[in-house]
Scaffold this active site. Structure first.
Site, PDB file in Angstrom:
ATOM      1  CE1 TYR A   1      -2.851  -3.239   1.504  1.00 54.62           C
ATOM      2  CE2 TYR A   1      -4.352  -1.526   0.778  1.00 54.62           C
ATOM      3  CZ  TYR A   1      -4.113  -2.844   1.117  1.00 54.62           C
ATOM      4  OH  TYR A   1      -5.137  -3.752   1.063  1.00 54.62           O
TER       5      TYR A   1
ATOM      6  N   PRO B   1     -12.421   0.427  -1.642  1.00 60.51           N
ATOM      7  CG  PRO B   1     -11.732   0.003  -3.816  1.00 60.51           C
ATOM      8  CD  PRO B   1     -12.574   0.908  -3.004  1.00 60.51           C
TER       9      PRO B   1
ATOM     10  CE  LYS C   1     -11.610  -4.933   6.686  1.00 60.72           C
ATOM     11  NZ  LYS C   1     -11.019  -6.257   6.795  1.00 60.72           N
TER      12      LYS C   1
HETATM   13  P1  FAS Z   1     -22.193  -7.586  -7.195  1.00 59.33           P
HETATM   14  O1  FAS Z   1     -22.362  -6.177  -7.685  1.00 59.33           O
HETATM   15  O2  FAS Z   1     -20.884  -8.270  -7.374  1.00 59.33           O
HETATM   16  O3  FAS Z   1     -23.298  -8.532  -7.871  1.00 59.33           O
HETATM   17  C1  FAS Z   1     -24.615  -8.073  -8.036  1.00 59.33           C
HETATM   18  C2  FAS Z   1     -25.185  -8.838  -9.227  1.00 59.33           C
HETATM   19  O4  FAS Z   1     -26.566  -8.454  -9.375  1.00 59.33           O
HETATM   20  C3  FAS Z   1     -24.479  -8.482 -10.535  1.00 59.33           C
HETATM   21  O5  FAS Z   1     -24.068  -9.654 -11.194  1.00 59.33           O
HETATM   22  C4  FAS Z   1     -25.538  -7.713 -11.317  1.00 59.33           C
HETATM   23  O6  FAS Z   1     -25.444  -7.953 -12.711  1.00 59.33           O
HETATM   24  C5  FAS Z   1     -26.831  -8.276 -10.758  1.00 59.33           C
HETATM   25  N1  FAS Z   1     -27.969  -7.364 -10.893  1.00 59.33           N
HETATM   26  C6  FAS Z   1     -27.989  -6.025 -10.713  1.00 59.33           C
HETATM   27  N2  FAS Z   1     -29.229  -5.545 -10.950  1.00 59.33           N
HETATM   28  C7  FAS Z   1     -30.008  -6.617 -11.275  1.00 59.33           C
HETATM   29  C8  FAS Z   1     -31.366  -6.769 -11.620  1.00 59.33           C
HETATM   30  N3  FAS Z   1     -32.179  -5.710 -11.684  1.00 59.33           N
HETATM   31  N4  FAS Z   1     -31.831  -8.012 -11.897  1.00 59.33           N
HETATM   32  C9  FAS Z   1     -31.002  -9.097 -11.827  1.00 59.33           C
HETATM   33  N5  FAS Z   1     -29.691  -9.015 -11.509  1.00 59.33           N
HETATM   34  C10 FAS Z   1     -29.213  -7.783 -11.240  1.00 59.33           C
HETATM   35  N6  FAS Z   1     -14.116  -5.324  -2.960  1.00 59.33           N
HETATM   36  C11 FAS Z   1     -12.939  -5.666  -2.383  1.00 59.33           C
HETATM   37  O7  FAS Z   1     -12.941  -6.261  -1.300  1.00 59.33           O
HETATM   38  N7  FAS Z   1     -11.737  -5.343  -3.005  1.00 59.33           N
HETATM   39  C12 FAS Z   1     -11.718  -4.715  -4.232  1.00 59.33           C
HETATM   40  O8  FAS Z   1     -10.652  -4.453  -4.774  1.00 59.33           O
HETATM   41  C13 FAS Z   1     -12.911  -4.351  -4.868  1.00 59.33           C
HETATM   42  N8  FAS Z   1     -12.906  -3.728  -6.094  1.00 59.33           N
HETATM   43  C14 FAS Z   1     -14.122  -3.393  -6.673  1.00 59.33           C
HETATM   44  C15 FAS Z   1     -14.187  -2.746  -7.930  1.00 59.33           C
HETATM   45  C16 FAS Z   1     -15.424  -2.402  -8.507  1.00 59.33           C
HETATM   46  C17 FAS Z   1     -15.471  -1.708  -9.850  1.00 59.33           C
HETATM   47  C18 FAS Z   1     -16.620  -2.673  -7.815  1.00 59.33           C
HETATM   48  C19 FAS Z   1     -17.958  -2.253  -8.405  1.00 59.33           C
HETATM   49  C20 FAS Z   1     -16.568  -3.308  -6.579  1.00 59.33           C
HETATM   50  C21 FAS Z   1     -15.319  -3.685  -6.000  1.00 59.33           C
HETATM   51  N9  FAS Z   1     -15.246  -4.340  -4.778  1.00 59.33           N
HETATM   52  C22 FAS Z   1     -14.094  -4.686  -4.182  1.00 59.33           C
HETATM   53  C23 FAS Z   1     -16.414  -4.688  -4.101  1.00 59.33           C
HETATM   54  C24 FAS Z   1     -16.935  -5.934  -4.742  1.00 59.33           C
HETATM   55  O9  FAS Z   1     -15.976  -6.965  -4.627  1.00 59.33           O
HETATM   56  C25 FAS Z   1     -18.217  -6.247  -4.047  1.00 59.33           C
HETATM   57  O10 FAS Z   1     -18.058  -6.197  -2.635  1.00 59.33           O
HETATM   58  C26 FAS Z   1     -18.766  -7.571  -4.435  1.00 59.33           C
HETATM   59  O11 FAS Z   1     -18.855  -7.602  -5.835  1.00 59.33           O
HETATM   60  C27 FAS Z   1     -20.120  -7.699  -3.757  1.00 59.33           C
HETATM   61  O12 FAS Z   1     -20.762  -8.754  -4.347  1.00 59.33           O
HETATM   62  P2  FAS Z   1     -22.346  -8.703  -4.551  1.00 59.33           P
HETATM   63  O13 FAS Z   1     -22.989  -8.179  -3.322  1.00 59.33           O
HETATM   64  O14 FAS Z   1     -22.701 -10.035  -5.069  1.00 59.33           O
HETATM   65  O15 FAS Z   1     -22.600  -7.549  -5.656  1.00 59.33           O
HETATM   66  C1  PHB Z   2      -7.185  -6.511  -5.078  1.00 55.57           C
HETATM   67  O1  PHB Z   2      -6.297  -7.384  -5.154  1.00 55.57           O
HETATM   68  O2  PHB Z   2      -8.010  -6.294  -5.987  1.00 55.57           O
HETATM   69  C2  PHB Z   2      -7.260  -5.655  -3.832  1.00 55.57           C
HETATM   70  C3  PHB Z   2      -6.478  -6.009  -2.736  1.00 55.57           C
HETATM   71  C4  PHB Z   2      -6.531  -5.226  -1.585  1.00 55.57           C
HETATM   72  C5  PHB Z   2      -7.344  -4.111  -1.572  1.00 55.57           C
HETATM   73  C6  PHB Z   2      -8.126  -3.767  -2.679  1.00 55.57           C
HETATM   74  C7  PHB Z   2      -8.079  -4.544  -3.811  1.00 55.57           C
HETATM   75  O3  PHB Z   2      -7.382  -3.317  -0.448  1.00 55.57           O
END
Ligand code: FAS
Ligand code: PHB
Length: 397
Positions: free
Chosen positions: A204, A296, A300
């Protein structure tokens, strides 16, 4: 209109929906998952990379942990780099032996998808016009169309696992919901490459040019992030420009060891803190990103989603197996206490490690002083470590 009856309708086939479906299946509870996108599209979204022990245990409980244990990388610490100096946060030493696992969300989602398909469980991909109805009654319904055919599902419960932009939270009357939101004035430009990681653990990085994170997916696949202005567009960032900027934020050791290569994914993600209260609306529950978002920085997001699913699956199993609604009645309260603790850590770590546009020289000096203190204080290191590995589920009970 084709009508179908199921005990639980799950909206969303991301990690939350799939994990919930798998846990309910193991308890003999039938669930149907509706997903707006294709399975390949869901797998193509590159997101989280770090699993807490609570998540690892839940994946094992769901019976889909074999590849995670085979291919996941156990990490006992990570580096903090600021003012040209590296400091290691010894997670295991500071938390009585706890660690985290590097295992991409994409791989976990793939494992869950394959387990669900292998068990012949129903998931409707490319479900269109999903809408939730009567969730404040004992007979909730879900409607959707598939290939132009209208469908209606009669169910006992609806699990809103449809992420931040989903339909479930949006369907709750505004008078019944409180949303807390903080949008950060920058984004994360992420790059995935089939190159060996620059270090065996995560780094980090806080610099005057902004935050950077050196992460990984395996010993041959790396994940890097750069803090960028919200106004940046992905087409403005060539691979070479990315690698050049990363070099400027690394230290000499990092620059010497960095192996660059073509990006296999590159995207800019906005950062926000967001929490919905409550998370239960009659017979509909929000779980995962549908209910909350963290920046992120603290890794978490996915782990909070897993904890929600743990509480929700237990509550639904208790309802059907023991005819008790105690878990259902306490779902929201149990999730929110853990959510706010993770929100706090993610917000604190984000404001500490990033440069904000309105900051002046003294803010930079104050942050350097805070980092210097934390890295030279056993208590400072411990507070970072215990939050990073994930607070115990019964913390402060
Ligand atoms: P998700 O968003 O993964 O899944 C929700 C699902 O619902 C999707 O597949 C979507 O297509 C579907 N959906 C939406 N609307 C709908 C509808 N009307 N009808 C049917 N389906 C529908 N977390 C970390 O810990 N580290 C990271 O580095 C990190 N990077 C991220 C980067 C991005 C760009 C994003 C957006 C999130 C990131 N996150 C990260 C957080 C991410 O990992 C989420 O915590 C995780 O995807 C949560 O999972 P779900 O709750 O399943 O939501
Ligand atoms: C990742 O590997 O995507 C990652 C790891 C640690 C973080 C955020 C993203 O705090």
């Amino acid at each position: 209109m084709a009508i179908q009856r199921v005990q639980v309708a799950i909206i969303g086939a991301g990690p939350s929906g799939l994990l919930l479906g798998q846990l309910l299946h193991k308890a003999g509870i039938e669930a149907l998952i509706l997903e707006r996108q294709t399975g390949d599209y869901v797998l193509g979204r590159i997101r989280a990379g770090i699993l807490e022990q609570v998540t690892i245990d839940l994946v094992d409980e769901a019976g889909v942990g074999a590849r995670m244990h085979r291919e996941g990388l156990v990490h006992d610490g990570f580096d903090m780099l600021f003012d040209g100096q590296r400091h290691r946060v010894d997670l295991a030493g500071l938390t009585g032996g706890q660690h985290v696992m590097v295992y991409g969300q994409t791989e976990l989602t793939r494992d869950l998808m394959e387990a669900r398909a292998g068990a012949g469980l129903p998931t409707v991909y490319e479900a269109r016009d999903v809408a939730v109805h009567d969730f404040d009654t004992t007979h909730p319904r879900v409607t959707y169309t598939k290939d132009g055919v209208a469908h209606e599902i009669h169910c006992d419960f609806i699990a809103g696992c449809d992420g931040f932009h989903g339909v479930c939270r949006a369907s709750v009357p505004r008078s019944a919901i409180t949303e807390y939101e903080k949008v950060y004035p920058f984004g994360w430009l992420g790059l995935l490459s089939d190159t060996p990681p620059v270090h065996h653990e995560l780094i980090y990085i806080a610099t005057p040019r902004g935050f950077s994170l050196c992460s990984q997916r395996s010993t041959t696949r790396s994940r890097y992030y750069l803090q960028v202005p919200l106004t940046d567009k992905i087409e403005e960032w060539s691979d070479e420009a990315f690698w050049q900027e990363l070099r400027l934020r690394l230290d000499e050791e990092g620059r010497d060891r960095l192996v660059t290569g073509p990006s296999i994914e590159k995207s800019i993600a906005p950062l926000r803190s967001f929490v919905t209260e409550p998370l239960r609306f009659g017979r509909m529950f929000l779980a995962g990103d549908a209910g909350h978002i963290v920046p992120p920085t603290g890794a978490k997001g996915l782990n909070l989603a897993a904890t929600d699913v743990k509480y929700l699956s237990s509550a639904l199993i208790e309802h059907y197996a023991e005819r008790s609604d105690a878990g259902i009645d306490h779902y929201s309260q149990r999730c929110l206490r853990r959510i706010w603790r993770a929100e706090r850590f993610s917000w604190w770590f984000t404001q500490l490690m990033h440069r904000f546009p309105d900051e002046g020289p003294i803010e930079a000096k104050l942050k350097s002083a805070e980092l210097d203190y934390l890295m030279n204080s056993a208590n400072g290191l411990k507070t970072i470590a215990e939050n990073y590995v994930g607070l115990p589920l019964d913390f402060g009970a």
